[in-house]
Design a protein around this motif. Structure first.
Motif, PDB file in Angstrom:
ATOM      1  N   PRO A 119       0.833  -1.213   0.000  1.00  0.00           N
ATOM      2  CA  PRO A 119       0.000   0.000   0.000  1.00  0.00           C
ATOM      3  C   PRO A 119       0.862   1.255   0.000  1.00  0.00           C
ATOM      4  O   PRO A 119       1.613   1.507   0.945  1.00  0.00           O
ATOM      5  CB  PRO A 119      -0.816  -0.128   1.288  1.00  0.00           C
ATOM      6  CG  PRO A 119      -0.791  -1.585   1.630  1.00  0.00           C
ATOM      7  CD  PRO A 119       0.531  -2.091   1.138  1.00  0.00           C
ATOM      8  N   GLN A 120       0.771   2.030  -1.071  1.00  0.00           N
ATOM      9  CA  GLN A 120       1.642   3.184  -1.215  1.00  0.00           C
ATOM     10  C   GLN A 120       1.400   4.239  -0.137  1.00  0.00           C
ATOM     11  O   GLN A 120       2.320   4.949   0.262  1.00  0.00           O
ATOM     12  CB  GLN A 120       1.435   3.808  -2.595  1.00  0.00           C
ATOM     13  CG  GLN A 120       1.816   2.909  -3.757  1.00  0.00           C
ATOM     14  CD  GLN A 120       3.317   2.668  -3.805  1.00  0.00           C
ATOM     15  OE1 GLN A 120       4.106   3.591  -3.727  1.00  0.00           O
ATOM     16  NE2 GLN A 120       3.707   1.414  -3.932  1.00  0.00           N
ATOM     17  N   THR A 151       0.978   3.904   2.928  1.00  0.00           N
ATOM     18  CA  THR A 151       1.744   3.645   4.143  1.00  0.00           C
ATOM     19  C   THR A 151       3.185   4.123   4.030  1.00  0.00           C
ATOM     20  O   THR A 151       3.875   4.275   5.043  1.00  0.00           O
ATOM     21  CB  THR A 151       1.740   2.143   4.467  1.00  0.00           C
ATOM     22  OG1 THR A 151       2.367   1.420   3.385  1.00  0.00           O
ATOM     23  CG2 THR A 151       0.317   1.628   4.645  1.00  0.00           C
TER      24      THR A 151
END
Length: 249
Positions: free
Chosen positions: A101-102, A104
């Motif tokens: 997940p980018q 994060t």
């Protein structure tokens, strides 16, 4: 209905009419506004010099991140699509990074690049590079092997094969990747704007939301969507230009 353009206009008109009616009859004015109110919001925010500057900055960041994603994504995609060894070595790593997940990682980008344009461009780039690489790899890998063998039999070098056989044959896939990358890049830039910018589009989005000003919020969304439409149309025109040979084939 014979004209695709007329069909699109009709669909948009129907949706806008339903939106107008629904917002006026059942919408809470603190959260939803009709399209007629959005027009007033457009007039208001376009007269605000700070918003114009923020939109210009966001558009520059989007262009820069998208350009870097395309420049890096095409050669890497060709490499993964045409070279089995590199595909087996790198493709799992690319997929592993893609599923992370980018959002994060945004704090990490802020620590590395600060809260300026650099962090937003890099964050947008990380969103756009993966769809670009994966689509180009799939497009170049699916090329008819007979074309490659024919080029080699005529004495073509590896560079000539890539430039004159692989890339032209993969044009639809390349531009599909560009459109996907453009949408993902816009998402990345806007996420970064929302969380790390104190005077950008993201800050105005939060400001209009917290102040319950849906006309201005929807107007800002319309302007951002216009950016995406303009870039998508440029991609379509470029695809038509580079695919001229198919029409005459």
């Amino acid at each position: 209905m014979k004209s695709p353009l007329a069909g699109r206009i009709a669909v948009i008109a129907v949706l806008l009419a339903l939106w107008e009616i629904g917002a006026r009859l059942w919408g809470d004015p603190l959260f939803v506004c009709p399209p007629s109110a959005v027009i007033g919001g457009l007039v208001t925010i376009t007269q605000n010099g700070r918003i114009d500057s923020a939109l210009s900055t966001a558009f520059f960041e989007l262009l820069a991140a998208f350009a870097f994603a395309v420049i890096a994504g095409i050669p890497l995609g060709v490499l993964l699509g045409r070279n089995r060894i590199w595909r087996l070595a790198i493709f799992p790593v690319v997929m592993l990074l893609y599923i992370v997940p980018q959002a994060t990682l945004l704090p990490l980008f802020v620590l590395l690049f600060g809260v300026g344009a650099k962090a937003k461009i890099v964050f947008g780039f990380t969103h756009g590079i993966f769809p670009m690489v994966l689509t180009v790899a799939a497009a170049t890998r699916g090329i008819d092997p007979k074309l490659i063998r024919a080029a080699r039999s005529l004495g073509a070098t590896q560079r000539q094969i890539v430039m004159q056989v692989v890339l032209p044959s993969a044009v639809p896939g390349v531009f599909t990747g560009m459109r996907l990358a453009m949408a993902a890049t816009l998402l990345g830039v806007l996420l970064a704007e929302l969380y790390v910018s104190s005077a950008g589009v993201g800050s105005f989005t939060a400001q209009f939301t917290n102040a319950f000003q849906p006309p201005k919020l929807f107007a800002l969304i319309v302007l951002l969507a216009t950016m995406a439409v303009v870039l998508n149309e440029l991609c379509r025109l470029a695809e038509a230009h580079f695919s001229r040979w198919k029409a005459s084939a």
